[in-house]
Each structure stands twice: as structure tokens, then as C-alpha cells.
Design a protein around this motif. Sequence first.
Motif, mmCIF file in Angstrom:
data_model
loop_
_atom_site.group_PDB
_atom_site.id
_atom_site.type_symbol
_atom_site.label_atom_id
_atom_site.label_comp_id
_atom_site.label_asym_id
_atom_site.label_seq_id
_atom_site.Cartn_x
_atom_site.Cartn_y
_atom_site.Cartn_z
ATOM 1 N N GLU A 36 0.991 -1.321 -0.150
ATOM 2 C CA GLU A 36 0.183 0.041 -0.111
ATOM 3 C C GLU A 36 1.180 1.041 -0.307
ATOM 4 O OE1 GLU A 36 -3.343 2.003 3.075
ATOM 5 O OE2 GLU A 36 -3.584 0.041 2.189
ATOM 6 N N ILE A 37 0.678 2.375 -0.428
ATOM 7 C CA ILE A 37 0.503 3.853 -0.455
ATOM 8 C C ILE A 37 -0.218 4.589 -0.350
ATOM 9 C CG2 ILE A 37 2.118 5.307 -2.354
ATOM 10 C CD1 ILE A 37 2.925 3.901 -3.768
ATOM 11 N N ASP A 38 0.749 5.593 0.819
ATOM 12 C CA ASP A 38 -0.513 6.184 1.521
ATOM 13 C C ASP A 38 -0.575 7.532 0.855
ATOM 14 O OD1 ASP A 38 -1.994 8.065 3.430
ATOM 15 O OD2 ASP A 38 -1.381 7.255 4.833
ATOM 16 N N LEU A 39 -1.399 7.734 -0.489
ATOM 17 C CA LEU A 39 -1.688 8.897 -0.737
ATOM 18 C C LEU A 39 -2.023 10.516 -0.043
ATOM 19 C CD1 LEU A 39 -2.674 8.073 -4.379
ATOM 20 C CD2 LEU A 39 -0.168 8.210 -4.432
ATOM 21 N N LYS A 40 -2.885 10.338 0.608
ATOM 22 C CA LYS A 40 -3.040 11.074 1.521
ATOM 23 C C LYS A 40 -1.738 12.222 2.474
ATOM 24 C CE LYS A 40 -6.307 12.360 4.972
ATOM 25 N NZ LYS A 40 -7.885 12.216 5.804
ATOM 26 N N ASN A 41 -1.008 10.865 3.412
ATOM 27 C CA ASN A 41 0.031 11.366 3.553
ATOM 28 C C ASN A 41 1.211 11.736 2.699
ATOM 29 O OD1 ASN A 41 2.726 10.167 4.965
ATOM 30 N ND2 ASN A 41 1.854 10.246 6.868
ATOM 31 N N LEU A 42 1.285 12.130 1.892
ATOM 32 C CA LEU A 42 2.039 12.794 0.700
ATOM 33 C C LEU A 42 1.276 13.753 0.295
ATOM 34 C CD1 LEU A 42 3.527 9.456 -1.292
ATOM 35 C CD2 LEU A 42 4.955 10.617 -0.128
ATOM 36 N N ASN A 43 0.260 14.054 0.666
ATOM 37 C CA ASN A 43 -0.509 15.380 0.130
ATOM 38 C C ASN A 43 -0.568 15.310 -1.550
ATOM 39 O OD1 ASN A 43 -0.640 16.407 2.708
ATOM 40 N ND2 ASN A 43 1.123 17.251 2.810
ATOM 41 N N ILE A 44 -0.792 14.705 -1.880
ATOM 42 C CA ILE A 44 -0.863 13.719 -3.408
ATOM 43 C C ILE A 44 -3.083 13.971 -3.583
ATOM 44 C CG2 ILE A 44 -0.431 12.696 -5.289
ATOM 45 C CD1 ILE A 44 1.971 12.418 -3.694
ATOM 46 N N LEU A 45 -2.921 14.686 -4.309
ATOM 47 C CA LEU A 45 -4.625 14.473 -4.811
ATOM 48 C C LEU A 45 -4.696 13.680 -6.222
ATOM 49 C CD1 LEU A 45 -5.478 17.878 -4.177
ATOM 50 C CD2 LEU A 45 -5.444 16.168 -2.617
ATOM 51 N N ASN A 46 -5.305 12.931 -6.028
ATOM 52 C CA ASN A 46 -5.682 11.565 -6.912
ATOM 53 C C ASN A 46 -6.961 10.878 -6.953
ATOM 54 O OD1 ASN A 46 -4.574 10.042 -9.253
ATOM 55 N ND2 ASN A 46 -4.605 8.885 -8.004
ATOM 56 N N GLY A 47 -7.724 11.574 -6.324
ATOM 57 C CA GLY A 47 -9.355 10.820 -5.645
ATOM 58 C C GLY A 47 -9.403 9.945 -5.207
ATOM 59 N N LYS A 48 -8.092 9.603 -4.276
ATOM 60 C CA LYS A 48 -8.006 9.046 -3.693
ATOM 61 C C LYS A 48 -6.976 9.104 -2.603
ATOM 62 C CE LYS A 48 -8.277 5.024 -7.213
ATOM 63 N NZ LYS A 48 -7.853 3.664 -7.694
ATOM 64 N N GLU A 49 -7.032 8.203 -1.492
ATOM 65 C CA GLU A 49 -6.947 8.255 -0.203
ATOM 66 C C GLU A 49 -5.123 7.534 -0.058
ATOM 67 O OE1 GLU A 49 -8.343 7.969 3.261
ATOM 68 O OE2 GLU A 49 -9.359 10.533 3.392
ATOM 69 N N LYS A 50 -5.271 6.207 -0.996
ATOM 70 C CA LYS A 50 -4.069 5.694 -0.440
ATOM 71 C C LYS A 50 -4.396 4.667 -2.200
ATOM 72 C CE LYS A 50 -7.024 2.359 2.273
ATOM 73 N NZ LYS A 50 -6.969 1.693 3.852
ATOM 74 N N ILE A 51 -3.870 3.799 -2.759
ATOM 75 C CA ILE A 51 -3.471 2.340 -3.990
ATOM 76 C C ILE A 51 -3.304 1.374 -3.288
ATOM 77 C CG2 ILE A 51 -3.456 4.605 -5.493
ATOM 78 C CD1 ILE A 51 -0.858 3.637 -5.655
ATOM 79 N N ASN A 52 -3.528 0.033 -3.822
ATOM 80 C CA ASN A 52 -2.744 -1.178 -2.881
ATOM 81 C C ASN A 52 -2.876 -1.691 -4.368
ATOM 82 O OD1 ASN A 52 -5.723 -2.147 -2.664
ATOM 83 N ND2 ASN A 52 -5.477 -1.060 -0.827
ATOM 84 N N GLU A 53 -2.297 -3.094 -3.770
ATOM 85 C CA GLU A 53 -1.826 -4.620 -4.664
ATOM 86 C C GLU A 53 -1.621 -5.210 -3.632
ATOM 87 O OE1 GLU A 53 0.785 -5.221 -8.467
ATOM 88 O OE2 GLU A 53 -0.632 -3.779 -8.381
ATOM 89 N N SER A 54 -2.202 -6.659 -4.159
ATOM 90 C CA SER A 54 -1.791 -8.326 -3.221
ATOM 91 C C SER A 54 -1.325 -9.023 -4.483
ATOM 92 C CB SER A 54 -2.793 -8.240 -2.331
ATOM 93 O OG SER A 54 -4.188 -8.622 -2.910
ATOM 94 N N PHE A 55 -0.530 -9.835 -3.732
ATOM 95 C CA PHE A 55 -0.224 -10.712 -4.227
ATOM 96 C C PHE A 55 -0.073 -12.008 -2.966
ATOM 97 C CE2 PHE A 55 3.454 -8.279 -3.539
ATOM 98 C CZ PHE A 55 4.996 -9.321 -2.719
ATOM 99 N N THR A 56 0.235 -13.640 -3.548
ATOM 100 C CA THR A 56 0.422 -14.577 -2.806
ATOM 101 C C THR A 56 1.706 -15.106 -2.951
ATOM 102 O OG1 THR A 56 -1.643 -15.101 -3.588
ATOM 103 C CG2 THR A 56 -0.381 -17.014 -2.783
ATOM 104 N N VAL A 57 2.049 -15.434 -1.551
ATOM 105 C CA VAL A 57 3.758 -15.871 -0.900
ATOM 106 C C VAL A 57 3.193 -17.164 -0.290
ATOM 107 C CG1 VAL A 57 5.838 -15.510 -0.296
ATOM 108 C CG2 VAL A 57 4.134 -12.931 -0.931
#
Length: 396
Positions: free
Chosen positions: A150-171
Amino acid sequence: MVSEKFFNKVFLGFIGFVVLTVLFLFFSFSRSIEIKNAEYVNKNLSENKEIESITNKFISLSNYEFDNSFSSIKDQIELFYIEPRTGSNMVKKRFEIKFKNQNPIKNITEGEKLFLKEKRDGNYEFIDDLSPIFLMVEQIDQRNAKIILEIDLKNLNILNGKEKINESFTVALSENTFNKEEMLGQYCFKVISESKFYGIDEFLRIYNNQKVNERVYRLETDGNLLFVNQEDRLIFKDGKWIKALETVNVMDYPIAVIKNIDDKSLKIDCWDTFSENKISLEISLVGKAQMSIKTDQISSLKKRTQSHISCMLDKQRVVLKEKDVLIKKENRWRLLKREASLEEIKCEEIFYFEKIENKNETNNLIGYFFNPTRTSFQKIEMPILSVENQRRIKKR
């Protein structure tokens, strides 16, 4: 005339003014570029309606650039499930996580955030401080877990219409071997790793009149015999491994749990005292010892009293009653005392006189010979001469 001293002061003042002016202009110019770059980055990100993927995507964060190629994280992560120690009150699932060929190893509970930092070479490392990039672990089953990046966009003051972006995978979950060498250096675990596994104790099964599927196995640790079965718990107490009673607080001792038993080996999970350090051991079956006794070496069966018989056993006259156990030591058969513990019988051949059975008006001896490892046996069924028959034979 202007003095030389006054001229020097004016010159030094001019030099200082020039230096301050240059520094001011450089700082203003750099700050202007930084603001423009930040605005450019934010503009670029804000113009993207949706960031579809983190993996293999170049993303600029703040006034500097991160090459967030998260495929390197996916390929480099090693994840180990920390199995709770028997008797532990641990509620949340715990894992150990590391990057391949890197240290340190981090402990993480399910759902906990673990923060990441990009290194100069483009790879990542775990850090204790807060970071806009972090991961979490969720267990899928006994062999797999899901990593959520996960990347916290809100914490970086980046406006992208989202507060965060994430992705998952299996290990895939790996076996934790970090502590194996260290734990095997302790006497208690060294002893159990060098144990002898004899397999099914056929003598004990027949002696206790158990069914075929009620199997008991023998494990010898440092000369001490243990009768074990799957899921039994052992503790190291007073210098030896013993079976743990249900009332014992196993957290106070090194512990071993019998996880699996088959015809070839016994698998044990061991934990250190007061910790979650664990090693898994596999102890192979000791080769089956052969029996030297032959069925024709038992003869001259005679009834002495209502409860006693006599016979020649390997050219040795013995008197027996039902449930007697004979062990062979130094080539002689010796009667095992009733009060003696079965644990005292190590690797000797055994003859067990089970009972006298009446068949077709004839009394028969039912007995068993067992090999030294007690993994195989031979059943004996022979007629016993009654007192009357003995008298008739003598008269002849």
C-alpha cells in the motif's frame, strides 16, 4: 587620502555582500524549481483518474522520484509462519519476514503494518520509522499468505481522487530454519534429535489387549524409553524427556509434540522455553531386528498345577503362568517381575505367555515371540499335556 585600513574594510564588506547575494539567489532559484517540480508531480498524479497497478509502475512521489517496481518485492520476500507454542495464549497469527539474502528478519502479526524504504539500488528494506509505503500479511491457508502492498497518498498530500493505492499477491510460506542450528546446540534438543524410533510396539499392543488400529510407538531418547502416539506432548524435565501430564504447565519447559507417525519415520515439532523458537525434526525408523528363536525350540509342555505350566524353552526348563513375560539376556530366559516397568525392557527378545485356551477338549498354550525392537512377532499355539495324560505316558 583614504587610509589603507579603511579601504580593506570596504573591500571585505563588498565581498560579503556579493556572497550573501549569490546564496540568496541560489536558494530562491532552487526553491522555485522544487515548488514547480512538486506542482508538476501533483498535477501529473491528479490528472490520472485511476492508478491501475503499483507493480512495475513508475510513480513520482513528492519532489523526488521513486521507481516503485514492486515486482522486486514480490520476488524477494520470504515469509515464515510462526506456529504458536503448545500452551501459548497467542491470539494473533505471527510471521517472520525478510528479503532474500538480506537482514534483518522482522516479526509481524496478521494485519500489522510493516514500513518500507527504497534503497539507492532500487531494492527495498524494512524500517522502524513511518513511511508512505508499507505492507501487511494475511494468511490464506497453511501453505500460503497474501501480501498487501500500500502507498498512502494522503500522507504525501497527493491528490488523485484516492487516499491510498494498494495491490496484493500470494507468497508461499516457508519453513523457518533460522533458529535450528542454535537450538540444536542446546542439550535437550540435541538429545531428541539423536533419538531412536522403533516404530509400532507390537508387544505393548498385544500385552494390553489393544486392537490393531490402537497403535503405540516406541521412542528412545538418551537411553530412556517413551511410549508415544500422535499429538503426545513431551517435556524436558530433570535432565530427560518425559510425557507431559495434562495438568502440567508446558510453558515452563522445553517441549516436543509428536506431529506425525508413519511406517518410516516420526516427525516432532520442538519449542524452546518461554519462546516461539521452533524446530521440526524427522527421526527415521530403526531397522527391524530379526528373531533368533524358532518355534521348534519350545517343547515338552506340561501342566504343573491349575495355573502353572512348564516347558523347555531354547533348551531351558521354565515354569510359567498366564501373563508371564520372559526376556532373553546373556542367552538365558529370565522372568520379568510383575512390578517391573515395561520401560526397563530395552532391546531384548521377549516371550509372552498370554493364556491357556481350551480347543476341542485340549488345552493349548497361546504365546508370542517378539524381536528385540518389538516391531514383529510370531504367535505360538501348542497343546499342553494334562496331568492324566502325563500319568498315562509314564505307565507306558
